[in-house]
Motif scaffolding. Structure first.
Motif, short mmCIF file in Angstrom:
data_model
loop_
_atom_site.label_atom_id
_atom_site.label_comp_id
_atom_site.label_asym_id
_atom_site.label_seq_id
_atom_site.Cartn_x
_atom_site.Cartn_y
_atom_site.Cartn_z
N GLU A 59 99.36 -15.16 67.54
CA GLU A 59 99.70 -16.53 67.91
C GLU A 59 99.71 -16.65 69.43
O GLU A 59 100.00 -15.68 70.13
CB GLU A 59 101.08 -16.88 67.35
CG GLU A 59 101.42 -18.35 67.37
CD GLU A 59 102.86 -18.61 66.93
OE1 GLU A 59 103.09 -18.75 65.72
OE2 GLU A 59 103.74 -18.69 67.80
N SER A 60 99.37 -17.83 69.92
CA SER A 60 99.43 -18.07 71.36
C SER A 60 99.90 -19.50 71.58
O SER A 60 99.88 -20.31 70.65
CB SER A 60 98.04 -17.88 71.97
OG SER A 60 98.12 -17.96 73.38
N CYS A 61 100.34 -19.81 72.78
CA CYS A 61 100.83 -21.17 73.09
C CYS A 61 99.83 -22.22 72.62
O CYS A 61 98.62 -22.07 72.81
CB CYS A 61 101.05 -21.28 74.60
SG CYS A 61 101.51 -22.95 75.12
N PHE A 73 92.24 -28.69 80.87
CA PHE A 73 91.39 -27.49 80.74
C PHE A 73 92.13 -26.40 80.00
O PHE A 73 91.65 -25.87 79.00
CB PHE A 73 91.03 -26.94 82.13
CG PHE A 73 89.77 -27.52 82.65
CD1 PHE A 73 88.54 -27.10 82.12
CD2 PHE A 73 89.78 -28.47 83.65
CE1 PHE A 73 87.37 -27.64 82.60
CE2 PHE A 73 88.61 -29.02 84.12
CZ PHE A 73 87.40 -28.60 83.60
N LEU A 74 93.28 -26.08 80.55
CA LEU A 74 94.07 -25.00 79.97
C LEU A 74 94.47 -25.34 78.54
O LEU A 74 94.43 -24.48 77.65
CB LEU A 74 95.31 -24.76 80.86
CG LEU A 74 96.19 -23.58 80.50
CD1 LEU A 74 95.37 -22.31 80.37
CD2 LEU A 74 97.27 -23.41 81.57
N PHE A 75 94.83 -26.61 78.33
CA PHE A 75 95.19 -27.03 76.97
C PHE A 75 94.04 -26.75 76.01
O PHE A 75 94.23 -26.14 74.96
CB PHE A 75 95.58 -28.50 76.92
CG PHE A 75 95.49 -29.07 75.52
CD1 PHE A 75 96.41 -28.68 74.55
CD2 PHE A 75 94.47 -29.95 75.16
CE1 PHE A 75 96.31 -29.15 73.25
CE2 PHE A 75 94.37 -30.42 73.86
CZ PHE A 75 95.28 -30.02 72.90
N GLN A 76 92.86 -27.21 76.38
CA GLN A 76 91.74 -27.08 75.43
C GLN A 76 91.31 -25.63 75.25
O GLN A 76 90.87 -25.25 74.17
CB GLN A 76 90.58 -27.97 75.89
CG GLN A 76 90.91 -29.46 75.74
CD GLN A 76 89.68 -30.35 75.65
OE1 GLN A 76 88.56 -29.89 75.48
NE2 GLN A 76 89.89 -31.67 75.76
N MET A 77 91.45 -24.81 76.30
CA MET A 77 91.17 -23.39 76.16
C MET A 77 92.10 -22.79 75.10
O MET A 77 91.66 -22.07 74.20
CB MET A 77 91.42 -22.65 77.49
CG MET A 77 90.42 -22.96 78.58
SD MET A 77 88.82 -22.19 78.30
CE MET A 77 89.20 -20.52 78.76
N GLN A 78 93.41 -23.09 75.24
CA GLN A 78 94.39 -22.58 74.28
C GLN A 78 94.09 -23.11 72.88
O GLN A 78 94.10 -22.37 71.90
CB GLN A 78 95.81 -23.01 74.69
CG GLN A 78 96.38 -22.29 75.89
CD GLN A 78 96.54 -20.80 75.67
OE1 GLN A 78 95.97 -19.99 76.39
NE2 GLN A 78 97.32 -20.43 74.66
N MET A 80 91.32 -24.33 71.52
CA MET A 80 90.11 -23.84 70.85
C MET A 80 90.24 -22.38 70.42
O MET A 80 89.73 -21.98 69.37
CB MET A 80 88.90 -24.05 71.76
CG MET A 80 88.50 -25.52 71.77
SD MET A 80 86.92 -25.75 72.55
CE MET A 80 87.10 -27.40 73.16
N THR A 81 90.94 -21.60 71.23
CA THR A 81 91.16 -20.20 70.84
C THR A 81 92.04 -20.14 69.60
O THR A 81 91.75 -19.39 68.65
CB THR A 81 91.85 -19.43 72.01
OG1 THR A 81 91.21 -19.80 73.23
CG2 THR A 81 91.75 -17.95 71.81
N LEU A 112 89.41 -31.35 68.08
CA LEU A 112 88.77 -30.16 68.65
C LEU A 112 88.32 -29.20 67.56
O LEU A 112 87.99 -28.04 67.82
CB LEU A 112 89.73 -29.46 69.62
CG LEU A 112 90.20 -30.33 70.80
CD1 LEU A 112 91.34 -29.66 71.56
CD2 LEU A 112 89.04 -30.62 71.74
#
Lengths: 262, 422
Positions: A59-61, A73-78, A80-81, A112
């Motif tokens: 799990e990640s943020c 940016f950071l939101f969408q990186m998290q 999509m991962t 997303l």
């Protein structure tokens, strides 16, 4: 804990799928106070025999605090991962221990590529009560105790969930008292919108003090919360007002677990 | 005069529409049925006003009075053009009923506006004060209320003079109408027929000129909400309040980063977030013109009530003021003129945008579904993504999310340790 919390990786290795994934969240994973709530949610899931699993270290943020702070940016990186992990495990239904995770996965992940049925743990508890799988027996009695419930913004106004947490409290036969500002008019604890991670701007009062004064005015024995950030803010408020002995701040899940002797 | 008044209004309204169109595109053409229902409920039915019963009732009287008494303006205009006297008098009993109701409503509007003035200037309700409610916004509200009182007074006085002329049997003033309120004013009037005719004519002109004057005052005033409340609610956000928009421009870049074989669709390069009004959407800008500065948002804002600088009402008023300024620049210097100013910093400060808890109390409180939070988020996006300027603790949190997958400095390997407790 008396039982082992199953992870998705283990279930997958055994060729099994859970009915529901429990999304713990960062606060629920790392914050000492919130960890207790996390374990109580697991105890409830275990108690009713629902087949569940957590992601554990996978799990990640969700990216919620990054998004509210303006870092898309950071939101969408998290996002999509996380969606990649969730989709790889073929997840259909998720229960979260935090209204911020709940809001983000439910509303912002579908665009997303991550569409799931998402509920907050108070809704799970309400469902279990409605299905007769969960009662308030075998544990601490809250009968006649004065409880006031604080609406988390991202559960209440943010997503219109006002009844589920109240239903979970009604079953206790306790005395529910509403604060002056409740439900759609509820007052924020002060932690939302990434405020949890920064000092407040200059003003004449902290938001959580304003809120705790209102909560204490109902003369409760318990303040019920449904969000780990609200929990921190309300607890700090109770401490500052020197009311720790008389008033306890508990999550809906903790109250449910206690009432059932879990 | 009717033509000139309407033309001037059309000219100014076109400018407002042009200014709103300075904003970026936003799709609000989905779910037309739900949008129509929202408009009927929130704008026409005023459901969100009911939260505060006293202003709700007073506002309802003024609203109904405005809509219904304006039916009478139709007769006033026709009488003016054709020199008739109460041209609809042929309706008989119905006409008497209508004029009677108009009079009762006019008296209600008069009284409600007087109470509103008292609430603002004598009782000094906290909601109507604040840093943004100085000078023009403060006078604007009082001008509107006083004008409405004067219009209603003229209407009633006109009827009273008319009734007296009718009673005296003066030619042209045939018996028509019922005057339950203006009857009480008869004693104030002189008996001289010429003076009476002068009063009746004066009030008639005052009322008609006043209405067209008022119409042309709207585009300069907070009172524009009487029109824009309808499109504003129609185009309002129907998604859950907790949901923030996902930025497509970012999605393309992130997808390209995660998957090198991904070919993003052609999109126009632009900045991330908003520095100035052109970076906001037309919905944000329509919101700004619709705001009538009632202050319900600010009065429930947790940041504002605890003494922080942030006031959601000020966010909307600043956006409108900046939009007006940009519009004037275009009129004077052409579309490409840069004045070196921007909404962020010259109007709205960093301290304000970072004080927001995104709790949505403001959007819930707004009787016409205005969304100050939407603007605050866009300004934060600009600060963080274009400038990398944010409070140090926010930058630390962002660094943690990026490196550890959590807003705090914990190792991802420890994420499951909670299961080892009891």
């Amino acid at each position: 804990m008396e039982f082992k919390v199953p992870t998705m990786a283990e279930l997958m290795a055994a060729g099994e799928e859970p009915e529901i994934l429990f999304w713990v969240g960062c606060a629920g994973s790392y914050d000492e106070r919130a960890q207790k709530i996390t374990r109580d949610i697991c105890k409830i899931l275990h108690h009713v025999g629902l087949k569940y699993a957590v992601l554990g270290t996978e799990e990640s943020c969700t990216g919620d605090p990054a998004k509210r702070a303006g870092n898309e940016f950071l939101f969408q990186m998290q996002a999509m991962t996380n969606i990649e992990v969730l989709n790889a495990y073929n997840i259909k239904k998720i229960v979260t221990g935090c209204p911020h995770c709940f809001n983000t996965i439910k509303n912002e992940y579908p665009g997303l590529g991550g569409t799931y049925e998402v509920i907050h743990h108070s809704q799970l508890i309400q469902d279990l009560i409605n299905e007769g799988k969960l009662k308030a027996e075998g544990g601490e009695s809250f009968k006649g105790k004065k409880i006031t419930y604080h609406d988390p913004c991202y559960l209440g106004r943010g997503n219109g969930v006002y009844e589920a947490p109240r239903k979970a409290l009604e079953v206790l036969d306790a005395q529910l008292v509403e604060m002056k500002r409740c439900k759609a008019n509820g007052l924020c604890c002060g932690a939302g919108g990434a405020q949890m991670f920064k000092e407040p701007e200059k003003g004449n009062k902290d938001v959580n003090i304003e809120r705790i004064e209102e909560a204490l005015a109902t003369e409760p024995q318990f303040i019920a919360a449904g969000c780990p950030f609200c929990m921190t803010m309300l607890n700090d408020g109770v401490k500052l007002k020197d009311k720790e002995q008389e008033v306890k701040v508990l999550d809906i899940a903790e109250i449910t677990a206690r009432a059932n002797g879990l | 005069m009717v033509v000139a008044g309407t033309a001037l209004f059309a000219f100014n309204a076109r400018k407002v529409i042009r200014n709103i169109k300075l904003g970026k595109a936003a799709n609000r053409s989905d779910k037309p049925q739900e949008r129509l229902m929202t408009m009927l409920k929130v704008a026409f039915g005023q459901t969100k006003m009911a939260v505060r019963p006293v202003p709700f009732l007073l506002h309802l009287v003024v609203y109904l009075g405005f809509v219904i008494i304006n039916l009478e303006v139709l007769e006033i205009v026709i009488d003016g053009i054709f020199g008739t006297h109460r041209v609809f008098a042929g309706l008989g009993g119905l006409y008497n009923f209508l004029i009677g109701s108009f009079e009762l409503l006019a008296a209600g509007v008069w009284l409600a506006c007087a109470i509103f003035l008292i609430r603002r200037n004598v009782v000094k309700l906290k909601r109507f004060s604040g840093v943004e409610m100085k000078s023009w916004p403060k006078s604007d509200a009082n001008y509107i209320l006083i004008t409405e009182i004067l219009l209603m007074s003229a209407f009633l006085l006109m009827n009273a003079a008319d009734a007296k002329l009718q009673a005296l049997g003066v030619a042209h003033y045939q018996q028509a109408g019922a005057f339950p309120v203006s009857t009480w004013l008869l004693g104030l009037l002189p008996n001289n027929i010429n003076t009476l005719i002068f009063i009746e004519r004066f009030c008639w002109w005052f009322h008609i000129v006043g209405i067209f004057g008022f119409l042309n005052y709207l585009p300069y005033s907070k009172h524009f909400h009487i029109m824009l409340a309808f499109p504003n609610t129609y185009f309002s956000n129907l998604n859950p309040k907790g949901e923030f928009t996902n930025m497509d421009s970012v999605t393309n870049e992130v997808k390209a980063m995660l998957d090198p074989s991904f070919v993003p669709a052609e999109t126009a390069p632009g900045k991330f977030g908003a520095k100035d009004i052109q970076d906001l959407t037309w919905v944000n800008l329509l919101n700004a013109y619709t705001c009538t500065e009632c202050g319900r948002c600010t009065s429930v804002c947790p940041a504002n009530m605890t003494g922080k600088l942030l006031s959601p009402r000020k966010i909307m008023m600043d956006t409108r003021d900046r939009m007006e300024e940009v519009g004037k620049n275009i009129d004077k210097h052409g579309a490409d003129h840069q004045d070196g100013k921007s909404l962020l910093d010259d109007y709205i400060s960093r301290e304000e945008i970072w004080a927001c808890t995104s709790c949505n109390a403001c959007t819930e409180a707004c009787p016409v579904n205005i969304d100050p939070l939407g603007i605050i988020v866009e300004l934060r996006r600009y600060a963080v993504m274009e400038e990398s300027v944010a409070p140090a603790s926010i930058n630390a949190m962002l660094g943690n999310v990026e490196n550890n997958g959590a807003p705090w400095k914990y190792s991802p390997a420890d994420r499951f340790n909670w299961a080892e407790g009891d």
